[in-house]
Design a protein around this motif. Structure first.
Motif, PDB file in Angstrom:
ATOM      1  N   ALA A  24       6.687  10.119  -5.464  1.00 14.85           N
ATOM      2  CA  ALA A  24       6.758   8.685  -5.203  1.00 14.85           C
ATOM      3  C   ALA A  24       6.782   7.892  -6.511  1.00 14.85           C
ATOM      4  O   ALA A  24       7.493   6.883  -6.615  1.00 14.85           O
ATOM      5  N   PHE A  25       6.031   8.347  -7.508  1.00 14.03           N
ATOM      6  CA  PHE A  25       6.083   7.686  -8.815  1.00 14.03           C
ATOM      7  C   PHE A  25       7.483   7.809  -9.423  1.00 14.03           C
ATOM      8  O   PHE A  25       8.031   6.835  -9.960  1.00 14.03           O
ATOM      9  N   ALA A  26       8.064   9.008  -9.348  1.00 14.97           N
ATOM     10  CA  ALA A  26       9.402   9.211  -9.918  1.00 14.97           C
ATOM     11  C   ALA A  26      10.434   8.343  -9.202  1.00 14.97           C
ATOM     12  O   ALA A  26      11.299   7.713  -9.837  1.00 14.97           O
ATOM     13  N   GLU A  27      10.343   8.279  -7.874  1.00  8.43           N
ATOM     14  CA  GLU A  27      11.321   7.510  -7.101  1.00  8.43           C
ATOM     15  C   GLU A  27      11.189   6.014  -7.392  1.00  8.43           C
ATOM     16  O   GLU A  27      12.190   5.305  -7.579  1.00  8.43           O
ATOM     17  N   ALA A  28       9.954   5.524  -7.416  1.00  6.50           N
ATOM     18  CA  ALA A  28       9.750   4.091  -7.662  1.00  6.50           C
ATOM     19  C   ALA A  28      10.184   3.708  -9.073  1.00  6.50           C
ATOM     20  O   ALA A  28      10.772   2.633  -9.290  1.00  6.50           O
ATOM     21  N   ALA A  29       9.884   4.584 -10.041  1.00  2.00           N
ATOM     22  CA  ALA A  29      10.279   4.306 -11.417  1.00  2.00           C
ATOM     23  C   ALA A  29      11.802   4.204 -11.516  1.00  2.00           C
ATOM     24  O   ALA A  29      12.340   3.301 -12.182  1.00  2.00           O
ATOM     25  N   GLY A  37       6.458   7.240 -17.071  1.00  2.00           N
ATOM     26  CA  GLY A  37       5.189   7.388 -17.760  1.00  2.00           C
ATOM     27  C   GLY A  37       4.375   6.107 -17.766  1.00  2.00           C
ATOM     28  O   GLY A  37       3.150   6.120 -17.628  1.00  2.00           O
ATOM     29  N   VAL A  38       5.065   4.968 -17.939  1.00  3.16           N
ATOM     30  CA  VAL A  38       4.376   3.674 -17.925  1.00  3.16           C
ATOM     31  C   VAL A  38       3.766   3.420 -16.556  1.00  3.16           C
ATOM     32  O   VAL A  38       2.608   2.999 -16.428  1.00  3.16           O
ATOM     33  N   LEU A  39       4.542   3.683 -15.501  1.00  6.32           N
ATOM     34  CA  LEU A  39       4.050   3.464 -14.143  1.00  6.32           C
ATOM     35  C   LEU A  39       2.832   4.346 -13.864  1.00  6.32           C
ATOM     36  O   LEU A  39       1.825   3.882 -13.303  1.00  6.32           O
ATOM     37  N   LEU A  40       2.905   5.599 -14.254  1.00  6.90           N
ATOM     38  CA  LEU A  40       1.776   6.516 -14.055  1.00  6.90           C
ATOM     39  C   LEU A  40       0.555   6.079 -14.842  1.00  6.90           C
ATOM     40  O   LEU A  40      -0.579   6.145 -14.342  1.00  6.90           O
ATOM     41  N   ALA A  41       0.759   5.635 -16.061  1.00 10.58           N
ATOM     42  CA  ALA A  41      -0.381   5.257 -16.905  1.00 10.58           C
ATOM     43  C   ALA A  41      -1.062   3.991 -16.393  1.00 10.58           C
ATOM     44  O   ALA A  41      -2.292   3.882 -16.416  1.00 10.58           O
ATOM     45  N   VAL A  42      -0.278   3.018 -15.919  1.00 10.69           N
ATOM     46  CA  VAL A  42      -0.864   1.811 -15.343  1.00 10.69           C
ATOM     47  C   VAL A  42      -1.702   2.179 -14.116  1.00 10.69           C
ATOM     48  O   VAL A  42      -2.842   1.726 -13.951  1.00 10.69           O
ATOM     49  N   SER A  43      -1.160   3.016 -13.259  1.00 15.61           N
ATOM     50  CA  SER A  43      -1.877   3.418 -12.051  1.00 15.61           C
ATOM     51  C   SER A  43      -3.139   4.197 -12.391  1.00 15.61           C
ATOM     52  O   SER A  43      -4.178   4.010 -11.741  1.00 15.61           O
ATOM     53  N   TYR A  44      -3.057   5.046 -13.397  1.00  7.67           N
ATOM     54  CA  TYR A  44      -4.247   5.819 -13.785  1.00  7.67           C
ATOM     55  C   TYR A  44      -5.364   4.886 -14.229  1.00  7.67           C
ATOM     56  O   TYR A  44      -6.537   5.077 -13.872  1.00  7.67           O
ATOM     57  N   LEU A  45      -5.025   3.880 -14.998  1.00  9.73           N
ATOM     58  CA  LEU A  45      -6.063   2.973 -15.479  1.00  9.73           C
ATOM     59  C   LEU A  45      -6.637   2.147 -14.332  1.00  9.73           C
ATOM     60  O   LEU A  45      -7.823   1.816 -14.336  1.00  9.73           O
ATOM     61  N   GLU A  46      -5.804   1.823 -13.351  1.00  7.32           N
ATOM     62  CA  GLU A  46      -6.281   1.025 -12.226  1.00  7.32           C
ATOM     63  C   GLU A  46      -7.131   1.848 -11.259  1.00  7.32           C
ATOM     64  O   GLU A  46      -8.138   1.353 -10.736  1.00  7.32           O
ATOM     65  N   SER A  47      -6.737   3.089 -10.988  1.00  8.11           N
ATOM     66  CA  SER A  47      -7.379   3.818  -9.894  1.00  8.11           C
ATOM     67  C   SER A  47      -7.531   5.318 -10.134  1.00  8.11           C
ATOM     68  O   SER A  47      -8.035   6.003  -9.249  1.00  8.11           O
ATOM     69  N   ARG A  48      -7.078   5.809 -11.290  1.00  6.13           N
ATOM     70  CA  ARG A  48      -6.985   7.257 -11.524  1.00  6.13           C
ATOM     71  C   ARG A  48      -6.154   7.922 -10.430  1.00  6.13           C
ATOM     72  O   ARG A  48      -6.395   9.050 -10.040  1.00  6.13           O
ATOM     73  N   TRP A  49      -5.160   7.148  -9.896  1.00 10.25           N
ATOM     74  CA  TRP A  49      -4.186   7.585  -8.902  1.00 10.25           C
ATOM     75  C   TRP A  49      -4.775   7.759  -7.507  1.00 10.25           C
ATOM     76  O   TRP A  49      -4.093   8.217  -6.600  1.00 10.25           O
ATOM     77  N   ASP A  50      -6.018   7.388  -7.303  1.00 11.91           N
ATOM     78  CA  ASP A  50      -6.621   7.496  -5.983  1.00 11.91           C
ATOM     79  C   ASP A  50      -6.151   6.360  -5.082  1.00 11.91           C
ATOM     80  O   ASP A  50      -5.950   5.226  -5.528  1.00 11.91           O
ATOM     81  N   GLY A  51      -6.009   6.653  -3.792  1.00 12.92           N
ATOM     82  CA  GLY A  51      -5.626   5.634  -2.820  1.00 12.92           C
ATOM     83  C   GLY A  51      -6.794   5.048  -2.067  1.00 12.92           C
ATOM     84  O   GLY A  51      -6.658   4.048  -1.381  1.00 12.92           O
ATOM     85  N   HIS A  52      -7.965   5.692  -2.150  1.00 13.83           N
ATOM     86  CA  HIS A  52      -9.192   5.209  -1.507  1.00 13.83           C
ATOM     87  C   HIS A  52      -9.019   5.010  -0.006  1.00 13.83           C
ATOM     88  O   HIS A  52      -9.678   4.158   0.593  1.00 13.83           O
ATOM     89  N   GLY A  53      -8.116   5.796   0.587  1.00 13.78           N
ATOM     90  CA  GLY A  53      -7.967   5.745   2.038  1.00 13.78           C
ATOM     91  C   GLY A  53      -7.551   4.401   2.579  1.00 13.78           C
ATOM     92  O   GLY A  53      -7.800   4.077   3.738  1.00 13.78           O
ATOM     93  N   GLY A  54      -6.921   3.599   1.746  1.00 15.74           N
ATOM     94  CA  GLY A  54      -6.489   2.281   2.181  1.00 15.74           C
ATOM     95  C   GLY A  54      -7.581   1.236   2.148  1.00 15.74           C
ATOM     96  O   GLY A  54      -7.363   0.090   2.557  1.00 15.74           O
TER      97      GLY A  54
END
Length: 639
Positions: A24-29, A37-54
């Motif tokens: 999904a990261f590759a497709e959105a990018a 890489g930028v998209l992944l790094a921003v998401s990592y800083l925001e949530s460490r890629w977790d979705g928290h179950g919505g």
């Protein structure tokens, strides 16, 4: 520096695609022209890629990209700060009780969430919905859709800056800074710098939904000039601020005000470290939103702490000079010798998010303070509010329990540059608790309402039993549960819990189980060789002197009666109710002279420090305790 994470986490189910989020990261990018890489790094800083179950964060953010919809998530919030709940006196000084009508529990502040929900930073999810034509509900609950929304926002920020889409991550610094939603250039750049630090270092982990995500390191020197077009204000720092240059930090002072009738608030002026050493940094969570937290600390009838940290981006507000004494820990001895840090979040809601951005700025601040006050970076000195002991038997049951079992101590200490690691061989006399946070999920209840099961979630805590079996009863805590002493699996119950970084003396070992000395009893936790939850350690332990039957343990290290001058009332030194047999051993945290800081008047010229005999701090249970040096002998526990 960002640290690569081990590829661990909840296992994906047999029929699931555990690479769907990576795709999904590759497709959105690709779709929105953002470097992956930028998209992944921003998401990592925001949530460490977790979705928290919505579930929403404390600031109303959703999903791996932390898209915000605060009006939906927080409009009904009524939280008033964790010091407003329970029976704990945050000052923790029975020589100067807080007037009940004026102190925590009174309606001294209102929640400002509805106003905050209208800001651009709090409404990125509706903007993402407009940019992508993806329904808002889908952006909240579907991780792939959420990633697409975040990519669309980054691309929109790049266009707004007048910059073309580019394959070079260096060109996206300004858009990344804009994504933070910060109000100042400094705060935006701190966020962007951290994103590029993650990008340069790389990361990999398994998310809370079992998705395997990898960010390969990318060598990049960002074009920081691209942030100029944001037009954010650049303000000089207030001279009162005590923060490292690598964080965004404001001065929002707590009031020192004479309220009449001998009452004043909401802290004490002091002259540390000249008057007293600072031995502790106490980690709290706010149990309130950012706006409420700032309202409360500026209320002279409330209490105080030194710093607050915002969840969304790690922004820091300093409220007290570090040389002054805040009222925050519930134990006056600890207050007088500590600096208090409040982190925006809710301990009973694991999806309220202790964010990566907040962890990182908090770690920078703690490193800075530790250097300034010569505080060792270990769990004997960097403690949670839940590790602070009640000063007397009457206070133990009412002590607070934040930041709770969902605070990731192992990751935090990695960021501090002091990771937990083995210091002894397989038969070491001590163990340091260190479960893998992502895969360790003991299960708790009382999230949201009594008896309600908490969502499955990683945890830095292990559960303690009376025998080497999951079916054995939990160990008892007669202080936390006066009367029957029975511990529970409640998220706020620390009676049968040990947390990452805490070090205990080994009492026994049996197969996959290890026993530690804990509150005067053997406490067993599961510690299999193929998935260890602790590492072996060595160090000093305290045990009873020859001929003694028990070791008296205290909630505060106060001087003996003979140490007090005639004009200072003697403070009681009464052992806690725990019965500690003299032949047991407890890990020693630090040595300290007993001290009592007499501060009961508005005029600091009348304050005094009384010093007396020597004490040792020990790891008594989940909370620390103090023993008189005269009552114990020290031994080296190694191998």
């Amino acid at each position: 520096m960002a640290l690569p994470l081990l590829l661990t986490g909840p296992p994906a189910t047999a029929d699931s695609d555990d690479t769907a989020l990576q795709a999904a990261f590759a497709e959105a990018a690709d779709r929105y022209g953002v470097p992956e890489g930028v998209l992944l790094a921003v998401s990592y800083l925001e949530s460490r890629w977790d979705g928290h179950g919505g579930a929403a964060s404390v600031t109303g953010g959703y999903g791996p990209m932390h898209l915000t919809d605060a009006a939906t998530a927080l409009a009904e919030s009524t939280a008033r700060g964790h010091h407003a709940d329970g029976t704990e006196d945050p000052r923790g000084d029975d020589s100067r009780p807080l007037p009940a009508a004026d102190r925590p529990g009174a309606d001294s502040a209102t929640d400002a969430v509805p106003a905050a929900a209208r800001t651009p930073a709090a409404t990125t999810l509706p903007r993402a919905a407009a940019l992508t034509d993806i329904p808002a509900d889908e952006l909240r609950t579907d991780e792939a859709a959420n990633v697409a929304g975040g990519a669309a926002l980054l691309a929109d920020a790049q266009r707004a800056l007048g910059a073309p889409a580019s394959d070079d991550p260096a060109d996206w610094y300004g858009a990344v800074a804009a994504y933070a939603g910060a109000e100042t250039r400094e705060a935006a750049e701190v966020f962007a710098d951290d994103v590029y630090d993650v990008l340069a270092t790389g990361a990999r982990r398994v998310t809370d939904s079992g998705q395997r995500v990898t960010l390969a390191p990318v060598a990049v020197t960002p074009d920081t000039a691209t942030a100029d077009a944001l037009g954010l204000p650049v303000g000089g720092r207030d001279p009162e601020v005590e923060c490292p240059r690598t964080v965004a930090c404001d001065w929002i002072p707590a009031p020192y005000q004479d309220l009449g009738g001998g009452d004043y608030g909401n802290h004490d002026l002091a002259d540390r470290p000249d008057s007293q050493d600072v031995d502790y940094i106490v980690i709290h969570d706010t149990e309130a939103t950012w706006e409420t937290t700032l309202d409360l600390v500026q209320d002279p009838t409330y209490v105080s702490w030194h710093y607050s940290l915002r969840s969304s981006d790690g922004q820091i507000a300093q409220h007290l000079r570090t040389k002054d004494v805040g009222w925050h820990a519930g134990n006056w001895y600890v207050n007088a010798k500590s600096i208090g840090l409040e982190h925006e979040g809710f301990l009973t809601d694991p999806d309220a998010w202790y964010t990566e951005a907040m962890y990182r700025t908090s770690a920078r601040l703690v490193r800075y303070l530790a250097r300034a006050y010569d505080i060792p970076l270990d769990r004997q000195h960097i403690v949670g509010h839940d590790n602070v002991q009640g000063p007397t038997n009457a206070n133990v049951a009412g002590m607070h329990t934040d930041p709770g079992p969902y605070w990731d101590w192992s990751h935090y200490f990695e960021l501090l540059g002091a990771p937990f690691h083995a210091t002894a061989g397989p038969r070491g006399g001590l163990v340091t608790i260190a479960p893998d946070y992502d895969t360790n999920s003991p299960g708790y209840v009382d999230c949201g309402s009594p008896g309600r099961q908490c969502p499955p979630h990683g945890s830095g805590a292990v559960r303690l039993h009376t025998a080497p079996s999951h079916e054995a009863p939990l160990v008892r805590d007669i202080g936390t549960h006066p009367g029957d002493g029975e511990s529970s699996t409640g998220v706020n119950d620390v009676g049968a819990r040990a947390s990452a970084g805490q070090t205990f003396a080994v009492a026994d070992r049996s197969g996959d189980w290890t026993a530690i000395w804990y509150l005067g009893q053997e406490a067993w936790f599961h510690n299999p060789a193929d998935a260890p939850t602790a590492v072996n350690a060595r160090g000093l332990v305290a045990t009873g002197r020859d001929g003694a039957a028990t070791i008296p343990v205290y909630g505060r290290a106060y001087p003996e009666a003979a140490a007090y001058p005639p004009d200072v009332p003697v403070q009681s030194v009464v052992p806690l109710a725990y019965q500690i047999p003299a032949d047991q051993e407890y890990a020693v945290g630090l040595r300290t002279d007993s001290e009592y800081y007499r501060a009961v008047t508005f005029d600091p010229a009348e304050h005094q420090v009384v010093r007396g005999e020597e004490y040792y701090q020990i790891q008594l249970g989940h909370r620390i305790g103090f023993v008189r040096a005269a009552d114990v002998e020290l031994r080296w526990s190694g191998s």
